[in-house]
Design an enzyme around this catalytic site. Structure first.
Site, PDB file in Angstrom:
ATOM      1  N   HIS A 136       0.844  -1.152   0.079  1.00  0.00           N
ATOM      2  CA  HIS A 136       0.026   0.064  -0.040  1.00  0.00           C
ATOM      3  C   HIS A 136       0.837   1.269  -0.091  1.00  0.00           C
ATOM      4  O   HIS A 136       1.100   1.765   1.007  1.00  0.00           O
ATOM      5  CB  HIS A 136      -1.026  -0.105   1.424  1.00  0.00           C
ATOM      6  CG  HIS A 136      -1.873   1.177   1.357  1.00  0.00           C
ATOM      7  ND1 HIS A 136      -3.402   0.897   1.545  1.00  0.00           N
ATOM      8  CD2 HIS A 136      -1.866   2.450   0.828  1.00  0.00           C
ATOM      9  CE1 HIS A 136      -3.887   1.818   1.365  1.00  0.00           C
ATOM     10  NE2 HIS A 136      -3.102   3.042   1.044  1.00  0.00           N
ATOM     11  N   GLU A 187     -11.040   4.596   7.939  1.00  0.00           N
ATOM     12  CA  GLU A 187      -9.677   5.245   8.305  1.00  0.00           C
ATOM     13  C   GLU A 187     -10.331   6.633   8.843  1.00  0.00           C
ATOM     14  O   GLU A 187     -10.329   7.578   8.457  1.00  0.00           O
ATOM     15  CB  GLU A 187      -9.113   5.632   7.027  1.00  0.00           C
ATOM     16  CG  GLU A 187      -7.634   6.496   7.584  1.00  0.00           C
ATOM     17  CD  GLU A 187      -7.178   7.298   6.249  1.00  0.00           C
ATOM     18  OE1 GLU A 187      -6.003   7.909   6.317  1.00  0.00           O
ATOM     19  OE2 GLU A 187      -7.414   7.037   4.991  1.00  0.00           O
ATOM     20  N   HIS A 192      -5.932   0.550   5.973  1.00  0.00           N
ATOM     21  CA  HIS A 192      -5.992   1.324   7.288  1.00  0.00           C
ATOM     22  C   HIS A 192      -6.846   0.789   8.342  1.00  0.00           C
ATOM     23  O   HIS A 192      -6.262  -0.248   9.077  1.00  0.00           O
ATOM     24  CB  HIS A 192      -6.591   2.705   7.130  1.00  0.00           C
ATOM     25  CG  HIS A 192      -5.632   3.642   6.322  1.00  0.00           C
ATOM     26  ND1 HIS A 192      -4.641   4.087   6.803  1.00  0.00           N
ATOM     27  CD2 HIS A 192      -5.834   4.235   4.956  1.00  0.00           C
ATOM     28  CE1 HIS A 192      -3.964   5.009   5.976  1.00  0.00           C
ATOM     29  NE2 HIS A 192      -4.832   4.877   4.700  1.00  0.00           N
ATOM     30  N   ASP A 226       2.040   3.659   3.092  1.00  0.00           N
ATOM     31  CA  ASP A 226       1.329   4.491   2.416  1.00  0.00           C
ATOM     32  C   ASP A 226       1.594   5.770   1.708  1.00  0.00           C
ATOM     33  O   ASP A 226       1.592   5.811   0.407  1.00  0.00           O
ATOM     34  CB  ASP A 226       0.287   4.851   3.654  1.00  0.00           C
ATOM     35  CG  ASP A 226      -1.218   5.576   3.521  1.00  0.00           C
ATOM     36  OD1 ASP A 226      -1.334   5.408   2.445  1.00  0.00           O
ATOM     37  OD2 ASP A 226      -1.639   6.516   4.047  1.00  0.00           O
ATOM     38  N   ASP A 227       2.138   6.607   2.532  1.00  0.00           N
ATOM     39  CA  ASP A 227       2.983   8.037   1.715  1.00  0.00           C
ATOM     40  C   ASP A 227       3.962   8.174   2.366  1.00  0.00           C
ATOM     41  O   ASP A 227       4.299   9.141   2.925  1.00  0.00           O
ATOM     42  CB  ASP A 227       1.938   8.973   1.829  1.00  0.00           C
ATOM     43  CG  ASP A 227       0.450   8.867   1.571  1.00  0.00           C
ATOM     44  OD1 ASP A 227       0.438   8.849   0.139  1.00  0.00           O
ATOM     45  OD2 ASP A 227      -0.740   8.675   2.090  1.00  0.00           O
TER      46      ASP A 227
END
Length: 491
Positions: free
Chosen positions: A101, A348, A373, A423-424
């Site tokens: 992810h 989330e 999430h 994620d990021d």
């Protein structure tokens, strides 16, 4: 009917309590039974793994006694502490399996974007009214537009500024969430999401330039590989890319570019398993737009079965449209017999009882392959049971203020199917998965997490990936060789 071991144990405990002083052997049995249910609790460790486990526990006890304890403070304040941690250094060497992810817009470090991409010829910059920046590559000064009235050639501006390092540092601040004062700069989730959106828009002009996109994807694979990650599933909106002369490429071009870059990287790095894409569209879209996107994603998966893994909706759940709003669009693949697995962001949120909170249930109703999430899952016992029995893994993400209170702690204690991802990463000033494994292993898992936990989490990333079984088997064998070498080097 024979009583289950669990029921028999409860009966013994009740009888022991009724008799007064509990039997120490029953207490030991209870502790062992509970430990066996947690993530990694059923993993049998080799002598070498047990030696490493003993050392990790000693290091973790020392780290948990420290003040501040890194997982207990905001990540931006803890980053330097984590980098100095001997546990973190060891986890950097650990083979982690796959990153399932990561969003394409934050795959590569902001430092690389600034120090590499913004130094390329024909790069223009514009400062907007909302204290953000825009970039574009152009052969001539771009025309003004609603959010950018004055474009400047970046090389010229950098020369005028004089202090290039300070200027570059200011650009990086526009591309990340990183700050020295997270509590002051981000008093609530609205502030966080506002900065998220602005940073994504800022980087888009760089990443969507066709020559940059090739290098960007390659750099992303290099950053993962350096951190001992061997596989990637990337969420991407497949935005159109542009050339310097104004030529616009479609989504097919982007998919082929991704496929070409991945194949070349695997050929040069045979210990890397590969990469796939999950097509992602924003939950702010209309029903008709999402319907068209679902149909398009199914067609892309049909034409690129080794590249396109499935479909997802992205964007802030609390303020975005819930999955149920798009039910007609999301029902299309099943209705038309199309092959399009789902990998939904869901749960989330900490707002119980809201439509966003119900996304957990709707994701399962639409047969999601994984849950991104899943914070709200701790408040949905039935959904948790369905997820566990159906082996729908939760993608544990996001660096919250105190990892000890992360909802995933409940899931980890129950041995719920889960994977660790980032994620990021560029938004948080990181790359790879080492920071995420540290937070899960030290913060979320506490002293209960051991080498078995790490082993299971890494293997889960292959087990719950979208890869066909033959490639999963190949990946597991490849990972096991790396793991054995890692254990040998550190035990």
């Amino acid at each position: 009917m024979t009583a289950s071991p669990h029921r028999a144990l409860l009966t013994l405990l009740w009888l022991s309590a009724a008799a007064g002083m509990p039997d120490p052997s029953q207490r030991d049995l209870l502790i062992r039974q509970e430990a066996s249910r947690q993530t990694g609790g059923g993993v049998a460790l080799t002598p070498a793994e047990r030696r490493l486990d003993a050392e990790l526990r000693r290091l973790k006890e020392r780290e948990m006694a420290a003040d501040p304890f890194p997982p207990a403070v905001h990540f931006f304040k803890a980053r330097s502490l984590i980098r100095d941690s001997p546990i973190f250094k060891l986890l950097q060497d650990m083979p982690k399996g796959g990153a399932l992810h990561i969003h394409s817009s934050s795959l590569v470090s902001a430092e690389w974007l600034v120090k590499n991409v913004t130094y390329r010829p024909h790069c223009y910059i514009c400062f907007t009214w909302d204290n953000s920046v825009r970039f574009v590559f152009s052969q001539q000064s771009p025309y003004p537009r609603w959010d950018c009235f004055y474009w400047q050639l970046l090389s010229t501006l950098r020369a005028k500024v004089g202090d290039a390092d300070a200027f570059d540092a200011s650009l990086m601040q526009h591309l990340t969430l990183v700050t020295d004062d997270p509590d002051g700069d981000y008093p609530d989730q609205d502030a966080v999401w506002d900065k998220f959106e602005r940073a994504f828009i800022s980087s888009a002009g760089l990443v969507s330039h066709a020559p940059v996109l090739r290098d960007y994807l390659l750099q992303g694979l290099h950053e993962l590989h350096r951190d001992n990650v061997m596989y990637l599933e990337l969420r991407s909106g497949l935005s159109r890319t542009y050339e310097l002369d104004g030529t616009i490429h479609d989504k097919i071009w982007t998919l082929r570019t991704f496929q070409d870059v991945t194949r070349k990287f695997v050929a040069e790095h045979p210990d890397f398993l590969g990469a796939r894409l999950i097509v992602a569209v924003h939950r702010a879209w209309s029903t008709s737009e999402v319907k068209a996107a679902v149909e398009e994603a199914a067609a892309l998966r049909r034409d690129f079965p080794d590249v396109v893994a499935g479909f997802d909706l992205v964007g802030r759940e609390d303020s975005g449209r819930p999955l149920w709003y798009f039910r007609d669009a999301l029902a299309l693949p099943a209705k038309l017999g199309l092959d399009l697995p789902y990998f939904f962001h869901a749960g989330e949120t900490d707002k119980e009882g809201t439509e966003a909170d119900q996304n957990i249930l709707d994701a399962l109703l639409f047969n999601t392959s994984r849950i991104g999430h899943g914070y709200a899952l701790a408040h949905h016992p039935l959904a948790r049971e369905i997820s566990r029995r159906g082996e729908v893994a939760v993608e544990v993400l996001k660096l919250v203020s105190d990892l000890r209170n992360h909802p995933a702690a409940v899931l980890m204690s129950e041995g719920h199917p889960m994977v660790i991802s980032s994620d990021d990463p560029s938004m948080f000033g990181t790359s790879g998965l080492s920071y995420d494994f540290y937070q899960a292993f030290v913060g979320i898992g506490g002293l209960n997490a051991n080498v078995g936990t790490l082993k299971e989490l890494a293997l889960n990333s292959l087990r719950y990936s979208s890869l066909p079984e033959t490639l999963k088997d190949t990946g597991r064998a490849m990972w096991q060789r790396k793991w054995d070498a890692f254990i040998s080097a550190h035990s």
